[in-house]
Write a protein that holds these residues in place. Structure first.
Motif, PDB file in Angstrom:
ATOM      1  N   ALA A 129      31.679  49.294   5.466  1.00 33.31           N
ATOM      2  CA  ALA A 129      31.366  50.023   6.121  1.00 33.31           C
ATOM      3  C   ALA A 129      32.489  49.975   6.858  1.00 33.31           C
ATOM      4  N   ALA A 130      33.469  50.588   7.912  1.00 31.00           N
ATOM      5  CA  ALA A 130      34.740  49.971   8.380  1.00 31.00           C
ATOM      6  C   ALA A 130      33.932  49.294   9.743  1.00 31.00           C
ATOM      7  N   ASP A 131      33.127  49.372  10.312  1.00 35.79           N
ATOM      8  CA  ASP A 131      31.926  48.551  11.281  1.00 35.79           C
ATOM      9  C   ASP A 131      32.250  47.264  11.162  1.00 35.79           C
ATOM     10  N   ALA A 132      31.819  47.026   9.566  1.00 36.48           N
ATOM     11  CA  ALA A 132      32.149  46.014   9.222  1.00 36.48           C
ATOM     12  C   ALA A 132      32.523  44.308   9.619  1.00 36.48           C
ATOM     13  N   VAL A 133      34.274  45.082   9.393  1.00 37.43           N
ATOM     14  CA  VAL A 133      35.659  44.763   8.801  1.00 37.43           C
ATOM     15  C   VAL A 133      35.529  43.899  10.322  1.00 37.43           C
ATOM     16  N   LYS A 134      35.884  42.888  10.919  1.00 35.25           N
ATOM     17  CA  LYS A 134      36.563  42.658  11.658  1.00 35.25           C
ATOM     18  C   LYS A 134      37.511  41.402  11.869  1.00 35.25           C
ATOM     19  N   ILE A 135      38.808  42.245  11.900  1.00 38.25           N
ATOM     20  CA  ILE A 135      39.717  41.295  10.549  1.00 38.25           C
ATOM     21  C   ILE A 135      39.783  39.959  11.578  1.00 38.25           C
ATOM     22  N   GLU A 136      40.102  39.499  12.970  1.00 39.81           N
ATOM     23  CA  GLU A 136      39.779  38.860  13.621  1.00 39.81           C
ATOM     24  C   GLU A 136      39.193  37.402  13.036  1.00 39.81           C
ATOM     25  N   GLU A 137      37.874  37.686  12.907  1.00 44.94           N
ATOM     26  CA  GLU A 137      36.924  37.277  11.953  1.00 44.94           C
ATOM     27  C   GLU A 137      37.099  36.597  10.563  1.00 44.94           C
ATOM     28  N   GLN A 153      58.922  47.014  23.614  1.00 43.41           N
ATOM     29  CA  GLN A 153      58.365  48.869  24.368  1.00 43.41           C
ATOM     30  C   GLN A 153      56.470  48.661  24.309  1.00 43.41           C
ATOM     31  N   ALA A 154      56.184  48.226  23.116  1.00 41.91           N
ATOM     32  CA  ALA A 154      54.473  48.158  23.111  1.00 41.91           C
ATOM     33  C   ALA A 154      53.904  46.843  22.357  1.00 41.91           C
ATOM     34  N   TYR A 155      52.994  47.029  22.298  1.00 42.68           N
ATOM     35  CA  TYR A 155      52.230  45.623  21.500  1.00 42.68           C
ATOM     36  C   TYR A 155      50.759  46.248  21.371  1.00 42.68           C
ATOM     37  N   ARG A 156      49.965  45.676  19.992  1.00 37.87           N
ATOM     38  CA  ARG A 156      49.057  45.972  19.649  1.00 37.87           C
ATOM     39  C   ARG A 156      48.320  44.753  19.290  1.00 37.87           C
ATOM     40  N   LEU A 157      47.395  43.844  19.588  1.00 35.03           N
ATOM     41  CA  LEU A 157      46.641  42.998  19.302  1.00 35.03           C
ATOM     42  C   LEU A 157      45.548  43.302  17.951  1.00 35.03           C
ATOM     43  N   ILE A 158      45.989  42.751  16.924  1.00 39.18           N
ATOM     44  CA  ILE A 158      44.604  42.726  15.721  1.00 39.18           C
ATOM     45  C   ILE A 158      43.829  42.628  15.620  1.00 39.18           C
ATOM     46  N   GLY A 159      42.610  43.139  15.747  1.00 42.78           N
ATOM     47  CA  GLY A 159      40.656  42.450  15.616  1.00 42.78           C
ATOM     48  C   GLY A 159      41.089  42.865  17.303  1.00 42.78           C
ATOM     49  N   TYR A 160      39.661  41.604  17.243  1.00 42.02           N
ATOM     50  CA  TYR A 160      39.565  41.234  19.229  1.00 42.02           C
ATOM     51  C   TYR A 160      38.557  42.267  19.470  1.00 42.02           C
ATOM     52  N   GLU A 161      38.368  43.564  18.696  1.00 43.65           N
ATOM     53  CA  GLU A 161      38.268  44.634  19.754  1.00 43.65           C
ATOM     54  C   GLU A 161      37.197  44.655  20.992  1.00 43.65           C
ATOM     55  N   ASN A 162      35.747  43.989  20.327  1.00 40.81           N
ATOM     56  CA  ASN A 162      34.914  43.646  20.401  1.00 40.81           C
ATOM     57  C   ASN A 162      35.057  42.326  21.642  1.00 40.81           C
ATOM     58  N   ARG A 163      36.362  42.280  21.935  1.00 43.81           N
ATOM     59  CA  ARG A 163      36.536  40.296  22.808  1.00 43.81           C
ATOM     60  C   ARG A 163      37.154  41.076  23.976  1.00 43.81           C
ATOM     61  N   MET A 164      37.657  42.174  24.403  1.00 43.01           N
ATOM     62  CA  MET A 164      39.300  42.932  24.979  1.00 43.01           C
ATOM     63  C   MET A 164      38.173  42.849  26.161  1.00 43.01           C
ATOM     64  N   LEU A 165      38.995  41.446  27.166  1.00 41.57           N
ATOM     65  CA  LEU A 165      38.568  41.652  29.249  1.00 41.57           C
ATOM     66  C   LEU A 165      39.558  42.624  29.777  1.00 41.57           C
ATOM     67  N   ASN A 166      38.338  42.719  30.962  1.00 47.24           N
ATOM     68  CA  ASN A 166      39.786  43.167  31.797  1.00 47.24           C
ATOM     69  C   ASN A 166      41.472  42.786  32.324  1.00 47.24           C
ATOM     70  N   ALA A 167      42.300  42.757  33.100  1.00 43.92           N
ATOM     71  CA  ALA A 167      43.270  41.566  33.164  1.00 43.92           C
ATOM     72  C   ALA A 167      43.138  41.064  34.073  1.00 43.92           C
ATOM     73  N   GLU A 168      41.979  41.509  35.041  1.00 43.83           N
ATOM     74  CA  GLU A 168      41.028  40.510  36.468  1.00 43.83           C
ATOM     75  C   GLU A 168      40.255  40.189  36.058  1.00 43.83           C
ATOM     76  N   ASP A 169      39.855  39.666  35.080  1.00 42.97           N
ATOM     77  CA  ASP A 169      38.718  38.516  34.328  1.00 42.97           C
ATOM     78  C   ASP A 169      39.416  37.197  34.264  1.00 42.97           C
ATOM     79  N   PHE A 170      40.777  37.480  33.514  1.00 41.30           N
ATOM     80  CA  PHE A 170      41.037  36.470  33.416  1.00 41.30           C
ATOM     81  C   PHE A 170      40.998  35.150  34.583  1.00 41.30           C
ATOM     82  N   ILE A 171      40.950  35.519  35.765  1.00 38.57           N
ATOM     83  CA  ILE A 171      40.606  34.093  36.622  1.00 38.57           C
ATOM     84  C   ILE A 171      39.535  34.326  37.301  1.00 38.57           C
TER      85      ILE A 171
END
Length: 687
Positions: free
Chosen positions: A269-277, A528-546
């Protein structure tokens, strides 16, 4: 007189030896293969057992006993036990051989207390509407009906019978789930011999057919594993979103779970594939930290192997490694699921063996408690020193599976016990081992999240170990580990248990930094653009950092964390980017940072701290020759994209995955990278 007494004592001793019981195992078969549902009795007693779906049985008997093997339609056989511990039996048809055998459920009869009274009932049937309905269903089931295996999944046993559960034929790739069905779930089993089965169900039943009726009447064999939905990260325009923020992830469950699925011949299943793990399952050769901070920062920029128009950026953390003897004393609470769903051999039996590896690592100053839960929760071992290993191991050995699953109640009790025995400046941790199939009390993912968020305030950390398949709830276990300041691993073999509990003992149990967050700021003059590979379920808002109240991931002793960004340089046209209007108020001025690609910031707290500490690292815009580790991490990322059928894999193939992995194999003293290559090749062979 003395000689006579000695003689009597000798005879008595021999009698006692003869009467001592031992465990007898074996396989009962006929000419077609193993027979399920054969009744095995100690002659003249009610002590008995029955063979499982692989024809295996286990029974207690003494040397002087005789075992009776009974199966309707077959000749009854008897075997003397004597000195043997393994007794295999081949049953032969009797003169009035039957084409069908019906095995009815034993109800509440206790284990090893079966009798011959009306346990088996023979009822030969003619083709009826149910058979016709099933036969028609066979034509639409992938890999069933034609007599040929699914072209994508062909690693099941070609001699397996056809299984039909609650009127539905089972795809052969899920036969392993049927074989592990809890006997308490079964109402009756119809066993059809090959000749009759082929008449009723066609070519797919050429090896016989086993028709199972469960007590619930609607047992779902396939696709009961549950995963959180993943929306793959897209390319982000730097002009609109210059910051990328996420929580680290040291979980490794996805890789070992995918490995299990490939080895079992299952579709993934595609959702079983967490690339960062998948990437973080492997160790990388990052240097140990030298300063006061608990981890070192390592970066690298190369040309993307699967897209010549983009760059690949690696950000790696290396946690400080502590030897076992240098770790603080531990207050460990094992929280073990002993519900009925844990009865399969790859669940509680494997769990008990795995935990023994952990117990053998414990020191005198460490303390272990054991809490179990099924329909209710209870304490089976009060805090016990790691020097008293025999007592701890005995408590594990005595665990048996049965009943429903009150996971919430078990968590409440485990944390209560851990808090009661809390050790200041120690490692206070609950280790939950389960398939995640909670069905009593708090069961929803939201309810479990709220529960564990409340419990983490106690200062007790959480490790979550997943076991089994068929009803594995990865989504629930990921939430528990994430919100419980812990980590999540999936144990599919004893080799994986060795990795988690022995090789990575310190990282599994000892946290060196918590709430670790990463924020990357990209230079708009270069990217010009970027893409984080994986970590989809770990994303935070910019303000969460501080924001120090926002939870993030934990880093254990010796752990490595690796993240990959694919970036599109300024001026490069890409099919993955749509045009955006220039922003009116954005000023484009020449900066003094024209040699910088990005700046990466890290924030973390000490394990008992409440205020974050910040670290900063600048990455120059310089492409280098890929290191061994970069090649391997790229290979794993590309394989993950292949498994997800990601559009971003571009022209990359499974052959490219293998080529990259071989370049990145390195010394590989533990063989994990070599295993990865074998796994990719095995997957490639059936796709």
């Amino acid at each position: 007189m003395i000689k006579k007494m000695v003689f009597v004592l000798l005879i008595s001793s021999l009698s006692l030896i003869q009467a001592q019981q031992k465990t007898i195992t074996g396989i009962v078969s006929d000419e077609s293969g193993p027979l399920p549902g054969v009744q095995v009795l100690v002659k003249g007693t009610t002590n008995g057992a029955e063979t499982d779906f692989d024809g295996k049985y286990v029974i207690k008997a003494s040397n002087t006993d005789i075992l009776v093997f009974f199966f309707v339609g077959m000749k009854t056989e008897e075997r003397k036990v004597g000195s043997k511990k393994t007794i295999d039996v081949l049953l032969k048809p009797d003169d009035n051989v039957l084409d069908e055998v019906v095995v009815t459920a034993y109800g509440s009869t206790k284990k090893s207390a079966y009798t011959t009274s009306s346990s088996f009932v023979s009822r030969p049937r003619k083709v009826n509407k149910l058979h016709q309905k099933i036969a028609s269903q066979l034509q639409s089931v992938k890999g069933v009906g034609t007599g040929k295996p699914n072209t994508k999944v062909n690693m099941y046993n070609a001699k397996d019978p056809l299984y039909i559960v609650d009127g539905k034929p089972v795809n052969p790739q899920y036969n392993f789930v049927v074989k592990d069905l809890d006997k308490k779930e079964i109402e009756s089993v119809n066993v059809y011999k090959p000749y009759k089965a082929k008449q009723l169900f066609g070519k797919s039943a050429k090896n016989g057919c086993i028709v199972i009726t469960t007590k619930r009447g609607s047992y779902q064999v396939e696709n009961q594993d549950a995963y959180a939905a993943i929306q793959e990260n897209q390319f982000e325009h730097v002009s609109a979103s210059p910051l990328s923020t996420f929580s680290i992830d040291v979980d490794k469950a996805s890789y070992s779970n995918i490995r299990r699925m490939i080895n079992n011949g299952q579709e993934i299943a595609a959702d079983a594939v967490k690339i960062e793990e998948m990437i973080n399952y492997f160790d990388y050769d990052y240097p140990q930290p030298q300063g006061k901070d608990p981890f070192s920062i390592n970066t690298e920029v190369v040309k993307t192997p699967w897209n010549s128009d983009t760059k690949l950026v690696k950000i790696g953390l290396q946690g400080k490694t502590y030897e076992n003897e240098d770790l603080p004393p531990s207050n460990l609470t094992f929280l073990i699921d002993v519900s009925g769903s844990m009865s399969s051999s790859n669940k509680l039996p494997l769990l008990k063996k795995a935990f023994k590896l952990l117990v053998n690592q414990l020191r005198q100053e460490d303390r272990v408690s054991i809490v179990v839960y099924a329909g209710a929760a209870g304490v089976v071992l009060k805090p016990t020193s790691g020097s008293n290993k025999e007592k701890i191991l005995a408590a594990l050995d005595n665990l048996e599976a049965g009943g429903s699953t009150a996971g919430g109640e078990g968590i409440e009790l485990a944390y209560k016990l851990a808090q009661k025995n809390f050790r200041k400046r120690g490692n206070n941790r609950v280790i939950l081992a389960t398939d995640g199939d909670f069905n009593v009390g708090r069961t929803s993912n939201k309810a479990m999240e709220e529960l564990i968020e409340e419990k983490r305030k106690s200062g007790v950390f959480l490790s979550v170990l997943g076991f089994g398949y068929g009803n594995y709830k990865d989504d629930k276990l990921e939430i528990l580990a994430d919100k419980g300041n812990g980590n999540h691993a999936y144990i599919d073999t004893m080799q994986e248990a060795q990795k988690v509990f022995v090789k990575e003992f310190g990282g599994t149990l000892h946290t060196i930094a918590k709430d670790v967050k990463i924020q990357v700021e990209f230079n708009p003059e270069k990217v010009q653009a970027y893409r984080l590979i994986g970590y989809e379920n770990r994303m935070l808002n910019a303000e969460d950092f501080i924001d120090d109240t926002k939870d993030a991931g934990e880093l254990g002793s010796g752990h490595t964390v690796t993240a990959l960004y694919e970036v599109i340089p300024v001026g490069v046209k890409s099919e993955f980017l749509s045009e955006v209007y220039d922003l009116k108020y954005t000023k484009k001025t020449k900066s003094s940072y024209d040699d910088e690609l990005l700046t990466v910031k890290f924030r973390y707290k000490k394990p008992d701290g409440k205020k974050s500490i910040e670290m900063v690292s600048v990455v120059k815009d310089q492409i280098t020759i890929p290191s061994t580790d970069m090649n391997f991490a790229s290979s794993v990322a590309l394989f993950g994209m292949q498994l997800r059928n990601s559009k971003f894999k571009n022209t990359g193939t499974l052959e490219d995955v293998v080529e990259l992995a071989l370049k990145g194999k390195g010394i590989d003293k533990d063989g994990y990278r070599s295993e990865f290559v074998r796994l990719v090749r095995a997957y490639n062979d059936v796709n």
